[in-house]
Design a protein around this motif. Structure first.
Motif, PDB file in Angstrom:
ATOM      1  N   UNK A  73       0.862  -1.186   0.000  1.00  0.00           N
ATOM      2  CA  UNK A  73       0.000   0.000   0.000  1.00  0.00           C
ATOM      3  C   UNK A  73       0.891   1.226   0.000  1.00  0.00           C
ATOM      4  N   UNK A  74       0.611   2.190  -0.892  1.00  0.00           N
ATOM      5  CA  UNK A  74       1.502   3.353  -0.993  1.00  0.00           C
ATOM      6  C   UNK A  74       1.285   4.358   0.141  1.00  0.00           C
ATOM      7  N   UNK A  75       2.338   5.072   0.482  1.00  0.00           N
ATOM      8  CA  UNK A  75       2.177   6.223   1.363  1.00  0.00           C
ATOM      9  C   UNK A  75       1.405   7.287   0.585  1.00  0.00           C
ATOM     10  N   UNK A  76       0.690   8.116   1.318  1.00  0.00           N
ATOM     11  CA  UNK A  76      -0.217   9.026   0.646  1.00  0.00           C
ATOM     12  C   UNK A  76      -0.363  10.323   1.433  1.00  0.00           C
ATOM     13  N   UNK A  77      -0.429  11.435   0.723  1.00  0.00           N
ATOM     14  CA  UNK A  77      -0.731  12.713   1.386  1.00  0.00           C
ATOM     15  C   UNK A  77      -2.036  13.259   0.811  1.00  0.00           C
ATOM     16  N   UNK A  78      -2.763  14.007   1.629  1.00  0.00           N
ATOM     17  CA  UNK A  78      -4.058  14.513   1.145  1.00  0.00           C
ATOM     18  C   UNK A  78      -4.345  15.901   1.698  1.00  0.00           C
ATOM     19  N   UNK A  79      -5.205  16.611   0.983  1.00  0.00           N
ATOM     20  CA  UNK A  79      -5.633  17.941   1.425  1.00  0.00           C
ATOM     21  C   UNK A  79      -7.107  18.101   1.053  1.00  0.00           C
TER      22      UNK A  79
ATOM     23  N   UNK B  91      -2.656  12.351  -3.091  1.00  0.00           N
ATOM     24  CA  UNK B  91      -1.528  11.970  -3.952  1.00  0.00           C
ATOM     25  C   UNK B  91      -0.724  10.858  -3.288  1.00  0.00           C
ATOM     26  N   UNK B  92      -0.513   9.789  -4.028  1.00  0.00           N
ATOM     27  CA  UNK B  92       0.332   8.708  -3.523  1.00  0.00           C
ATOM     28  C   UNK B  92       1.791   9.134  -3.623  1.00  0.00           C
ATOM     29  N   UNK B  93       2.593   8.704  -2.650  1.00  0.00           N
ATOM     30  CA  UNK B  93       4.004   9.070  -2.674  1.00  0.00           C
ATOM     31  C   UNK B  93       4.812   7.987  -3.385  1.00  0.00           C
ATOM     32  N   UNK B  94       4.487   7.781  -4.662  1.00  0.00           N
ATOM     33  CA  UNK B  94       5.241   6.834  -5.472  1.00  0.00           C
ATOM     34  C   UNK B  94       5.732   7.593  -6.704  1.00  0.00           C
TER      35      UNK B  94
ATOM     36  N   UNK C  59       0.287  10.959  -9.778  1.00  0.00           N
ATOM     37  CA  UNK C  59      -0.303  12.281  -9.998  1.00  0.00           C
ATOM     38  C   UNK C  59      -1.293  12.577  -8.876  1.00  0.00           C
ATOM     39  N   UNK C  60      -1.589  13.860  -8.691  1.00  0.00           N
ATOM     40  CA  UNK C  60      -2.564  14.243  -7.668  1.00  0.00           C
ATOM     41  C   UNK C  60      -3.971  14.028  -8.212  1.00  0.00           C
ATOM     42  N   UNK C  61      -4.809  13.338  -7.433  1.00  0.00           N
ATOM     43  CA  UNK C  61      -6.211  13.165  -7.801  1.00  0.00           C
ATOM     44  C   UNK C  61      -7.019  14.295  -7.186  1.00  0.00           C
ATOM     45  N   UNK C  62      -7.804  14.970  -8.006  1.00  0.00           N
ATOM     46  CA  UNK C  62      -8.645  16.076  -7.546  1.00  0.00           C
ATOM     47  C   UNK C  62     -10.122  15.705  -7.699  1.00  0.00           C
ATOM     48  N   UNK C  63     -10.913  15.967  -6.661  1.00  0.00           N
ATOM     49  CA  UNK C  63     -12.367  15.789  -6.766  1.00  0.00           C
ATOM     50  C   UNK C  63     -13.044  17.079  -6.328  1.00  0.00           C
ATOM     51  N   UNK C  64     -14.201  17.339  -6.894  1.00  0.00           N
ATOM     52  CA  UNK C  64     -15.046  18.436  -6.429  1.00  0.00           C
ATOM     53  C   UNK C  64     -16.330  17.813  -5.892  1.00  0.00           C
ATOM     54  N   UNK C  65     -16.819  18.325  -4.763  1.00  0.00           N
ATOM     55  CA  UNK C  65     -17.936  17.670  -4.081  1.00  0.00           C
ATOM     56  C   UNK C  65     -18.993  18.697  -3.615  1.00  0.00           C
TER      57      UNK C  65
END
Ligand code: HEC
Length: 381
Positions: free
Chosen positions: A284-290, A318-321, A325-331
């Motif tokens: 499982x990848x390390x991951x950062x999020x905002x 964004x996975x730290x691999x 790429x950064x995944x963006x969602x709008x909600x």
């Protein structure tokens, strides 16, 4: 009284020093008298004349024998900061203005809309706040409406059930059952159990996902500034079945910060940022999020009634691999209070991926929440 003292003094020590002594004595006495009977504030005056009979001079409530009614379980003790600080001033204003039943409380609590002006009700609420003498408790106003993805900073007593339904792509539903419980002044425990249901090659499979245990702590909160900041640490335990795609197969440690800002216009901003660090990074990848949310609350009945809170979240991960790429969602979403007490609420939104749209479906997301510190789920209607 003053005259009597001075005549006495003058009689004992005739002449000028006695007159001076007399003036000083009177000045001192009136000074002492002044500090022992301070001017009643407008709020205290209203409280003493209109509320004391039931709520008691000390704010704890009058005994049944004197008040003549049995106190409901939800009867407030205004000195208990743990019970009162979570309540917003508008909640108090609503109950005082329209009476108990307006917020699903007992009809013993009368309506004061005819007897008091809104300004006087504001003053009496200000006075009610003086019964809790510890200013360090985070105030309920900073408990902004819960967004779907962005976790808020305020510590909660809540049960939340969420659902994410794939609107396109592989049919699937994920539910989360979330228990949040405050402890102490600024802390909260959290347990999040995901339940997953997926159509995998035309057969539906269901199972538990990876359970998360978290602890939140408020580090800063200020009602005048409208700001609150908290940190949360989490452990995600691999309770989900990895081969079915319901679990990661490894323990993951999570850490994030949350900052919420409320404005006088009832506009609010919420920010949450952090990282997920799996023990076994090979599976499982390390991951950062905002995550962030901007919203606005509108209340019916001149600000005292049902609350509608439209919000939009911007969610990035964004996975730290290498090459990730950064995944963006709008909600976009709308939260609404269901019970008059506002302790049962629902939120409905759509998660729209902005990037990598081929692999990430549009999802319908909703939740029901119950703030159980405000009463049973069946009460307050
Ligand atoms: C006749 C008795 C009575 C009088 C007078 C009265 N109250 Fe109450 N009040 C109650 C009772 C009973 C409750 C608890 C209702 C419940 O929990 O179902 C209550 C509840 C409240 C609450 C709690 C609402 C909440 O959100 O938890 C507030 C605030 C309050 N009263 C303020 C006042 C103020 C201010 C006054 C005077 C202007 C006042 N009350 C006068 C009986 C009274």
């Amino acid at each position: 009284m003053r005259k009597a003292i001075c005549t006495q003094l003058n009689g004992k020590y005739a002449a000028i020093p006695a007159v001076v002594a007399c003036i000083i004595a009177v000045a001192l006495l009136s000074g002492i008298a002044g500090s022992s009977t301070p001017q009643l504030s407008e709020g205290e005056r209203i409280y003493t004349s209109a509320c004391v009979a039931c709520h008691g001079a000390d704010g704890k409530g009058t005994s049944q024998a004197i008040a003549g009614f049995k106190q409901p379980d939800s009867f407030p003790d205004f000195t208990r900061c743990d019970q009162t600080t979570a309540e917003e001033n508008v909640a108090y204003q609503a109950t005082i203005t329209y009476g108990g039943p307006y917020r699903g409380f007992s009809q013993i609590m009368p309506s004061f809309s005819k007897a008091l002006t809104q300004q006087q009700i504001t003053e009496v609420v200000r006075y009610l706040r003086s019964f809790c003498t510890n200013a360090h408790w985070p105030r309920g106003e900073l408990n902004v409406p819960r967004a779907i993805a962005t976790e808020k900073a305020y510590p909660e007593d809540e049960e939340v059930v969420t659902a994410e339904v794939n609107a396109r792509g592989t049919p699937g539903v994920t539910n989360h059952i979330i228990h949040e419980q405050r402890f102490g002044m600024k802390n909260q425990l959290e347990v999040d159990v995901p339940l997953m249901f997926q159509d995998q090659a035309h057969t539906w499979y269901g199972g538990v996902g990876d359970t998360v245990f978290g602890v939140k702590r408020v580090l800063y909160s200020s009602l005048p500034k409208g700001s609150i900041f908290a940190l949360q640490g989490e452990v995600q335990v691999p309770t989900g079945n990895r081969t079915r795609g319901f679990g990661s197969g490894t323990t993951t440690f999570g850490m994030f910060g949350m900052y919420d800002q409320l404005f006088r216009t009832n506009t609010f901003l919420q920010f949450q940022g952090g990282a997920n660090l799996p023990v076994h990074t090979d599976i499982a990848p390390q991951n950062v999020f905002f995550n962030s949310s901007i919203g606005q609350s509108f209340a019916e009945d001149h600000g005292l009634g049902r609350l509608w809170s439209p919000m939009v979240e911007f969610v990035a991960s964004r996975d730290l691999t290498t090459g990730a790429k950064t995944d963006w969602d709008v909600l976009p979403q709308m939260q609404v209070t269901l019970s008059p007490r506002q302790h049962v609420r629902a939120d409905l939104g759509v998660r729209i991926p902005m990037t990598d749209t081929a692999h990430r479906p549009v999802q319908l997301e909703l939740y029901f929440l119950w703030d159980w510190a405000d009463g049973k789920i069946t009460e307050g209607w």
